[in-house]
Write a protein that holds these residues in place. Structure first.
Motif, mmCIF file in Angstrom:
data_model
loop_
_atom_site.group_PDB
_atom_site.id
_atom_site.type_symbol
_atom_site.label_atom_id
_atom_site.label_comp_id
_atom_site.label_asym_id
_atom_site.label_seq_id
_atom_site.Cartn_x
_atom_site.Cartn_y
_atom_site.Cartn_z
ATOM 1 N N ASN A 1 0.838 -1.187 0.000
ATOM 2 C CA ASN A 1 0.000 0.000 0.000
ATOM 3 C C ASN A 1 0.879 1.246 0.000
ATOM 4 O OD1 ASN A 1 -2.124 1.779 0.180
ATOM 5 N ND2 ASN A 1 -2.337 1.545 2.386
ATOM 6 N N ARG B 1 2.416 -4.726 5.696
ATOM 7 C CA ARG B 1 1.337 -4.988 4.746
ATOM 8 C C ARG B 1 0.072 -4.313 5.248
ATOM 9 N NH1 ARG B 1 5.219 -6.777 2.701
ATOM 10 N NH2 ARG B 1 5.494 -8.614 1.448
ATOM 11 N N GLU B 2 -0.832 -4.033 4.354
ATOM 12 C CA GLU B 2 -2.100 -3.408 4.700
ATOM 13 C C GLU B 2 -2.987 -4.411 5.420
ATOM 14 O OE1 GLU B 2 -4.898 -0.394 4.902
ATOM 15 O OE2 GLU B 2 -2.848 -0.283 4.203
ATOM 16 N N GLY C 1 0.085 4.096 -1.818
ATOM 17 C CA GLY C 1 -0.873 5.196 -1.745
ATOM 18 C C GLY C 1 -0.328 6.511 -2.292
#
Length: 131
Positions: free
Chosen positions: A55, A123-124, A57
């Motif tokens: 992630n 990790r997300e 983003g």
């Protein structure tokens, strides 16, 4: 004649930055991290590492906008005070410089963030169980 597979880049500040600059996979070291200018490939073509699980983003984009924006504003003020150019010179200089600086550094920023997430096993939405 068989060649050895590429080695993963060494962990560490400079090694991670070089790996991000070259677009190297954090697991195997192949140049498979990016599919476009600043778009990640779905997975590594050499080792199969799934890049979609990371992630990144908008963090690198926002961070780079502040850094490049601060530099451009500082340079614009300096040019204005030192040379007093006509107004049209400022948009001609600073808009392309800001765009190229941000987009150019975006690839490095996104790659570096993904590599750091991989190295630190972040990790997300996943909690790593403690032994």
């Amino acid at each position: 004649m068989k060649t050895d597979p590429p080695q993963a880049p060494s962990a560490g500040g400079r090694g991670d930055f070089i790996a991000a600059l070259k677009g190297l996979c954090p697991r195997c070291g192949s140049r498979t991290l990016f599919a476009g200018l600043a778009t990640f490939a779905p997975k590594c073509r050499a080792c199969g590492l799934d890049f979609a699980g990371f992630n990144v983003g908008d963090g690198p984009a926002a961070f780079l906008i502040f850094i490049v924006g601060g530099l451009v504003v500082g340079l614009a003020i300096w040019v204005e005070l030192a040379f007093s150019p006509p107004f049209w010179v400022h948009p001609l200089l600073w808009i392309p410089l800001a765009a190229v600086g941000t987009i150019g550094l975006l690839r490095i920023g996104k790659g570096l963030l993904l590599i750091l997430e991989y190295r630190r096993e972040a990790r997300e939405g996943r909690l790593k169980d403690k032994p």
